[in-house]
Design a protein around this motif. Structure first.
Motif, mmCIF file in Angstrom:
data_model
loop_
_atom_site.group_PDB
_atom_site.id
_atom_site.type_symbol
_atom_site.label_atom_id
_atom_site.label_comp_id
_atom_site.label_asym_id
_atom_site.label_seq_id
_atom_site.Cartn_x
_atom_site.Cartn_y
_atom_site.Cartn_z
ATOM 1 N N MET A 122 34.366 61.875 -46.529
ATOM 2 C CA MET A 122 34.978 60.614 -46.894
ATOM 3 C C MET A 122 35.191 59.731 -45.667
ATOM 4 N N LYS A 123 35.645 60.339 -44.550
ATOM 5 C CA LYS A 123 35.904 59.595 -43.337
ATOM 6 C C LYS A 123 34.607 59.001 -42.770
ATOM 7 N N GLY A 124 33.520 59.742 -42.824
ATOM 8 C CA GLY A 124 32.226 59.272 -42.332
ATOM 9 C C GLY A 124 31.703 58.110 -43.147
ATOM 10 N N LEU A 125 31.970 58.083 -44.449
ATOM 11 C CA LEU A 125 31.517 57.009 -45.329
ATOM 12 C C LEU A 125 32.233 55.691 -44.989
ATOM 13 N N LYS A 126 33.550 55.757 -44.703
ATOM 14 C CA LYS A 126 34.296 54.566 -44.326
ATOM 15 C C LYS A 126 33.780 53.990 -43.000
ATOM 16 N N LYS A 127 33.508 54.881 -42.045
ATOM 17 C CA LYS A 127 33.010 54.455 -40.746
ATOM 18 C C LYS A 127 31.632 53.804 -40.892
ATOM 19 N N GLN A 128 30.787 54.385 -41.707
ATOM 20 C CA GLN A 128 29.441 53.847 -41.934
ATOM 21 C C GLN A 128 29.520 52.476 -42.622
ATOM 22 N N ARG A 129 30.410 52.343 -43.592
ATOM 23 C CA ARG A 129 30.587 51.079 -44.310
ATOM 24 C C ARG A 129 31.113 49.991 -43.352
ATOM 25 N N ARG A 130 32.047 50.359 -42.476
ATOM 26 C CA ARG A 130 32.597 49.418 -41.509
ATOM 27 C C ARG A 130 31.507 48.919 -40.559
ATOM 28 N N ILE A 131 30.655 49.800 -40.088
ATOM 29 C CA ILE A 131 29.549 49.421 -39.204
ATOM 30 C C ILE A 131 28.582 48.493 -39.932
ATOM 31 N N GLN A 132 28.306 48.775 -41.197
ATOM 32 C CA GLN A 132 27.413 47.918 -41.980
ATOM 33 C C GLN A 132 28.002 46.514 -42.142
ATOM 34 N N VAL A 133 29.306 46.425 -42.399
ATOM 35 C CA VAL A 133 29.959 45.127 -42.561
ATOM 36 C C VAL A 133 29.912 44.344 -41.244
ATOM 37 N N ILE A 134 30.167 45.018 -40.137
ATOM 38 C CA ILE A 134 30.131 44.354 -38.826
ATOM 39 C C ILE A 134 28.721 43.859 -38.519
ATOM 40 N N LEU A 135 27.708 44.676 -38.755
ATOM 41 C CA LEU A 135 26.321 44.263 -38.513
ATOM 42 C C LEU A 135 25.923 43.095 -39.416
ATOM 43 N N LEU A 136 26.357 43.133 -40.662
ATOM 44 C CA LEU A 136 26.064 42.050 -41.594
ATOM 45 C C LEU A 136 26.742 40.749 -41.142
ATOM 46 N N ALA A 137 27.968 40.853 -40.631
ATOM 47 C CA ALA A 137 28.682 39.669 -40.132
ATOM 48 C C ALA A 137 27.955 39.070 -38.928
ATOM 49 N N PHE A 138 27.521 39.909 -37.979
ATOM 50 C CA PHE A 138 26.764 39.424 -36.834
ATOM 51 C C PHE A 138 25.450 38.772 -37.256
ATOM 52 N N LEU A 139 24.775 39.351 -38.224
ATOM 53 C CA LEU A 139 23.529 38.785 -38.735
ATOM 54 C C LEU A 139 23.785 37.417 -39.383
ATOM 55 N N ALA A 140 24.866 37.314 -40.160
ATOM 56 C CA ALA A 140 25.204 36.048 -40.807
ATOM 57 C C ALA A 140 25.525 34.975 -39.766
ATOM 58 N N ILE A 141 26.249 35.344 -38.706
ATOM 59 C CA ILE A 141 26.570 34.386 -37.640
ATOM 60 C C ILE A 141 25.294 33.948 -36.925
ATOM 61 N N ALA A 142 24.387 34.869 -36.659
ATOM 62 C CA ALA A 142 23.121 34.528 -35.995
ATOM 63 C C ALA A 142 22.282 33.593 -36.855
ATOM 64 N N VAL A 143 22.196 33.847 -38.148
ATOM 65 C CA VAL A 143 21.427 32.986 -39.051
ATOM 66 C C VAL A 143 22.072 31.601 -39.137
ATOM 67 N N ALA A 144 23.399 31.553 -39.243
ATOM 68 C CA ALA A 144 24.096 30.263 -39.313
ATOM 69 C C ALA A 144 23.880 29.453 -38.032
ATOM 70 N N THR A 145 23.957 30.100 -36.885
ATOM 71 C CA THR A 145 23.732 29.424 -35.611
ATOM 72 C C THR A 145 22.304 28.890 -35.527
#
Length: 148
Positions: free
Chosen positions: A1-24
């Protein structure tokens, strides 16, 4: 369960960085044609702009250079007292446009002539565009207008 939360958090952070790069990238692409850099006549002659590059040129309308052609075509020279560039404009000039006064034009170079799509002129006896004042100060020829 702990590994799934960590993996989901990393995915959200990567998606946020990708969205910022596309917007820029989209903002940069949208502004690509909307940014017009200001140049003085000396700068235009020393470092010619790229073919088709739209920019703003400013200075004083050289005395004795204003010629009205057929229809609404006007030619004149713009100077920063160090160098001057020929300008052609087709359209209606501002009412306060005259020789010896400050102006800023937007357009592009065609050969040795600046072909303006827009001309802006002073709006009262003492106004001169900031870019023109800065350029004249760099040349060491700017004089403060007389105070009444």
């Amino acid at each position: 369960m702990k590994g799934l939360k960590k993996q989901r958090r990393i995915q959200v952070i990567l998606l946020a960085f990708l969205a910022i790069a596309v917007a820029t990238a989209l903002v940069g692409y949208a502004m690509k044609d909307g940014i017009n850099f200001f140049r003085s006549p000396t700068q235009v002659l020393e470092q010619p702009p790229a073919p088709g590059e739209i920019f703003r040129i400013g200075g004083l309308v050289e005395d004795g250079s204003l010629t009205r052609g057929q229809g609404e075509t006007v030619t004149f020279r713009v100077t920063d007292t160090n160098a001057s560039v020929a300008v052609t404009f087709t359209g209606i000039l501002p009412d306060l446009f005259e020789e010896g006064q400050g102006m800023v034009g937007t357009g592009q170079m065609q050969g040795d002539t600046f072909v303006a799509s827009e001309i802006l002129a002073k709006h009262d006896e003492t106004y001169m565009p900031k870019e023109v004042i800065d350029s004249l100060k760099e040349q060491g020829v700017y004089q403060e207008p007389a105070k009444d």
